[in-house]
Scaffold this active site. Structure first.
Site, PDB file in Angstrom:
ATOM      1  N   LYS A  97       0.365  -1.558  -0.280  1.00  0.00           N
ATOM      2  CA  LYS A  97       0.018   0.078  -0.015  1.00  0.00           C
ATOM      3  C   LYS A  97       0.939   1.428   0.047  1.00  0.00           C
ATOM      4  O   LYS A  97       2.281   1.022   1.334  1.00  0.00           O
ATOM      5  CB  LYS A  97      -0.981  -0.176   1.708  1.00  0.00           C
ATOM      6  CG  LYS A  97      -2.022   0.305   1.539  1.00  0.00           C
ATOM      7  CD  LYS A  97      -3.074  -0.316   0.483  1.00  0.00           C
ATOM      8  CE  LYS A  97      -4.694   1.115  -0.011  1.00  0.00           C
ATOM      9  NZ  LYS A  97      -5.316   0.190  -0.701  1.00  0.00           N
TER      10      LYS A  97
HETATM   11  P1  NAD Z   1     -13.285   7.394  -2.600  1.00  0.00           P
HETATM   12  O1  NAD Z   1     -13.351   8.604  -2.547  1.00  0.00           O
HETATM   13  O2  NAD Z   1     -13.647   7.454  -4.168  1.00  0.00           O
HETATM   14  O3  NAD Z   1     -14.452   7.600  -1.972  1.00  0.00           O
HETATM   15  C1  NAD Z   1     -15.270   7.476  -0.527  1.00  0.00           C
HETATM   16  C2  NAD Z   1     -16.462   8.337  -0.663  1.00  0.00           C
HETATM   17  O4  NAD Z   1     -16.925   8.409   0.932  1.00  0.00           O
HETATM   18  C3  NAD Z   1     -16.488   9.161  -0.631  1.00  0.00           C
HETATM   19  O5  NAD Z   1     -18.220   9.631  -0.938  1.00  0.00           O
HETATM   20  C4  NAD Z   1     -16.100  10.231   0.566  1.00  0.00           C
HETATM   21  O6  NAD Z   1     -17.025  11.438   0.945  1.00  0.00           O
HETATM   22  C5  NAD Z   1     -17.097   9.220   1.869  1.00  0.00           C
HETATM   23  N1  NAD Z   1     -16.573   9.500   2.664  1.00  0.00           N
HETATM   24  C6  NAD Z   1     -14.794  10.045   3.565  1.00  0.00           C
HETATM   25  N2  NAD Z   1     -15.801  10.079   4.932  1.00  0.00           N
HETATM   26  C7  NAD Z   1     -16.564   9.825   4.576  1.00  0.00           C
HETATM   27  C8  NAD Z   1     -17.354   9.829   6.064  1.00  0.00           C
HETATM   28  N3  NAD Z   1     -16.498   9.968   7.203  1.00  0.00           N
HETATM   29  N4  NAD Z   1     -18.866   9.195   6.899  1.00  0.00           N
HETATM   30  C9  NAD Z   1     -19.416   9.232   5.254  1.00  0.00           C
HETATM   31  N5  NAD Z   1     -18.901   9.353   4.152  1.00  0.00           N
HETATM   32  C10 NAD Z   1     -17.685   9.556   4.244  1.00  0.00           C
HETATM   33  O7  NAD Z   1     -12.501   5.398  -2.387  1.00  0.00           O
HETATM   34  P2  NAD Z   1     -13.436   4.464  -3.064  1.00  0.00           P
HETATM   35  O8  NAD Z   1     -12.229   3.661  -3.901  1.00  0.00           O
HETATM   36  O9  NAD Z   1     -14.271   4.554  -3.162  1.00  0.00           O
HETATM   37  O10 NAD Z   1     -12.875   3.659  -1.779  1.00  0.00           O
HETATM   38  C11 NAD Z   1     -14.180   3.805  -0.406  1.00  0.00           C
HETATM   39  C12 NAD Z   1     -13.538   2.607   0.712  1.00  0.00           C
HETATM   40  O11 NAD Z   1     -12.934   0.859  -0.533  1.00  0.00           O
HETATM   41  C13 NAD Z   1     -12.238   2.836   1.101  1.00  0.00           C
HETATM   42  O12 NAD Z   1     -11.816   1.870   2.720  1.00  0.00           O
HETATM   43  C14 NAD Z   1     -10.668   1.825  -0.453  1.00  0.00           C
HETATM   44  O13 NAD Z   1      -9.829   1.689   1.270  1.00  0.00           O
HETATM   45  C15 NAD Z   1     -12.093   1.356   0.153  1.00  0.00           C
HETATM   46  N6  NAD Z   1     -11.238   0.065  -1.627  1.00  0.00           N
HETATM   47  C16 NAD Z   1     -11.640   0.688  -2.711  1.00  0.00           C
HETATM   48  C17 NAD Z   1     -11.954   0.111  -3.412  1.00  0.00           C
HETATM   49  C18 NAD Z   1     -11.548   0.154  -4.655  1.00  0.00           C
HETATM   50  O14 NAD Z   1     -11.432  -0.181  -5.909  1.00  0.00           O
HETATM   51  N7  NAD Z   1     -12.262   2.005  -5.365  1.00  0.00           N
HETATM   52  C19 NAD Z   1     -10.522  -1.236  -3.381  1.00  0.00           C
HETATM   53  C20 NAD Z   1     -11.039  -2.065  -2.311  1.00  0.00           C
HETATM   54  C21 NAD Z   1     -11.288  -1.461  -0.783  1.00  0.00           C
END
Ligand code: NAD
Length: 436
Positions: free
Chosen positions: A126
């Site tokens: 990471k």
């Molecule tokens: P992103 O940046 O596209 O979206 C994150 C979202 O969470 C945004 O809408 C933001 O406004 C919201 N957010 C932030 N803090 C918040 C809070 N306290 N309460 C409610 N909403 C909140 O990110 P993403 O790619 O969708 O990733 C989200 C999660 O999924 C992370 O933990 C990431 O590690 C995990 N993840 C993502 C992927 C991927 O392929 N993108 C894969 C596995 C895991």
């Protein structure tokens, strides 16, 4: 030993009362605690536990960036390779003001278990930069990305460590990474990152892959729980890449999304929400506040709302000891990494709620990243249908293995997923041996 006692002993919890809201939890210590509990189940000795707990290689870098106003700003950046036992390190890069070395170490460790639980030939890695990309111009983000890649260049590569998107990094950022790495090598290296744009060797189906995998895991869980699908109400915290696509896929399958949120709060409508309308509003306003599709709801209320399935798809430490008792969903599917604290897990367990843990639930993203890497290395590309069929097969096999282990050992899905994952890494380690 109880989870709370273990956390206190390991100094994960800094003060008894305020720690309960989850804000004081150090994610790396949470990750170590989860591993320790697994090692105890498997009877793994302390030395081997330490070897599994510590990252193999960590690089801490300073990232100087010329800002638009002519000033120079220096950002802290990290790339951690937790394990390369089963293959090259694999994991995203996060841009966020709260990024810390320990958070990156935790996320890297979770990637090791995630790749192992689904059986991908990868270790875990990471990266992250402590910055606030929302307050930076696109040009500043590009210069920061390129300089960061130059700093971590010696440790990444298609057979060493393959970054991908995470919070606040997208396909464009991956394109800059690919370009910076390639110009340094002197030829295009498509396999150095995944989550790239299609024009640069990205995979069809990657954008929605994490959410599609999450959706499959939800369906498999509903099946083994014997719950009817009709009328199922879903609450989604976080409406970014994972939350939006999960909402869209679930809505297309006729499930009802009763609430969704972003960092500024969310929208609730018991009759169901249209993810497309929310997305259009969010894109325009960068918030769901003021959206007329439903009533305003805070992120805290969202977690406790009357629903059947809760999908935390934002950040770590959201379901904690202080709110887990109020969660009404019978099923929690973790789209985010680390959204549930260990003490909250115990409370959800006691309530009889089932949690499909992050390392299994959101593994669809890294699975299609793996497909993208394979396609990039072969320069031969698959149809979206092929990607989705292969994704479903891998998700189903992983879910079944975790479910069977959970039944055999009479442990919950999280412990079971860890048992499956850690056993695989340990087996690979034993086969390779320790050099020298
Ligand atoms: P992103 O940046 O596209 O979206 C994150 C979202 O969470 C945004 O809408 C933001 O406004 C919201 N957010 C932030 N803090 C918040 C809070 N306290 N309460 C409610 N909403 C909140 O990110 P993403 O790619 O969708 O990733 C989200 C999660 O999924 C992370 O933990 C990431 O590690 C995990 N993840 C993502 C992927 C991927 O392929 N993108 C894969 C596995 C895991």
């Amino acid at each position: 030993m109880s989870v709370m006692k273990t956390l206190k002993k390991n100094k994960v919890v800094r003060s008894t009362s305020s720690s309960l809201n989850g804000q004081n939890l150090n994610p790396y210590e949470v990750a170590r605690t989860q591993l320790k509990q697994t090692c105890d189940i498997l009877g793994i000795n302390d030395g081997t536990y330490e070897m599994l707990a510590k990252p193999r290689r960590s690089l801490v870098v300073s990232v100087p960036v010329k800002m638009d106003d002519g000033s120079l700003k220096v950002f802290d950046g990290y790339r951690v390779q937790h394990s390369t036992t089963r293959g090259p390190a694999k994991g995203g890069i996060r841009y966020h003001p709260d990024v810390t070395f320990d958070e990156v170490k935790a996320l890297a460790m979770w990637m090791t278990w995630k790749c192992a639980v689904v059986g991908l030939p990868y270790g875990g890695g990471k990266g992250g930069i402590r910055c606030d990309p929302k307050k930076m111009s696109r040009g500043e983000v590009e210069r920061m990305t390129r300089r960061f890649v130059s700093e971590i260049l010696p440790v990444i590569g298609p057979y060493r460590d393959i970054p991908a998107p995470d919070v606040n990094t997208d396909a464009q950022v991956m394109a800059w990474i690919m370009d910076t790495y390639s110009t340094n090598q002197g030829y295009p290296v498509h396999g150095v990152v995944t989550g790239k744009p299609l024009q640069l060797g990205g995979s069809l189906g990657r954008e929605a892959a994490t959410s599609r995998g999450l959706f499959f895991n939800m369906l498999f869980a509903l099946q083994v729980l014997g719950k009817p699908l009709a009328g199922l109400r879903i609450a989604i915290q976080g409406f970014g890449n994972v939350g939006y696509w999960f909402a869209r896929i679930a809505k297309d399958a006729d499930f009802k999304i009763v609430t969704a949120s972003t960092s500024g709060g969310g929208i609730y409508n018991p009759k169901g929400l249209d993810p497309e309308k929310l997305q259009t509003y969010y894109k325009k306003n960068r918030t769901l506040e003021g959206c007329k599709e439903g009533d305003r709801i805070s992120n805290q209320e969202l977690l406790e709302v009357d629903c059947d399935v809760l999908a935390p798809c934002a950040l770590e430490n959201q379901i904690t000891a202080s709110n887990a008792g109020k969660v009404k969903a019978f099923l929690v599917v973790e789209g985010a990494n680390g959204p549930t604290t260990p003490d909250a897990d115990v409370i959800l367990d006691k309530k009889g709620a089932t949690v499909i843990p992050d390392i299994l639930a959101n593994s669809g993203g890294v699975t299609v990243s793996y497909f993208e890497w394979v396609q990039s290395l072969q320069e031969y590309f698959w149809s979206e249908r092929e990607v989705n069929i292969k994704l479903r097969d891998i998700m189903e096999n992983a879910f079944n293995a975790v479910h069977q282990t959970s039944q055999k050992r009479k442990i919950n899905f999280r412990k079971s997923a860890y048992v499956v994952a850690v056993s695989k890494v340990l087996e690979a380690h034993k086969l390779r041996g320790l050099n020298p």
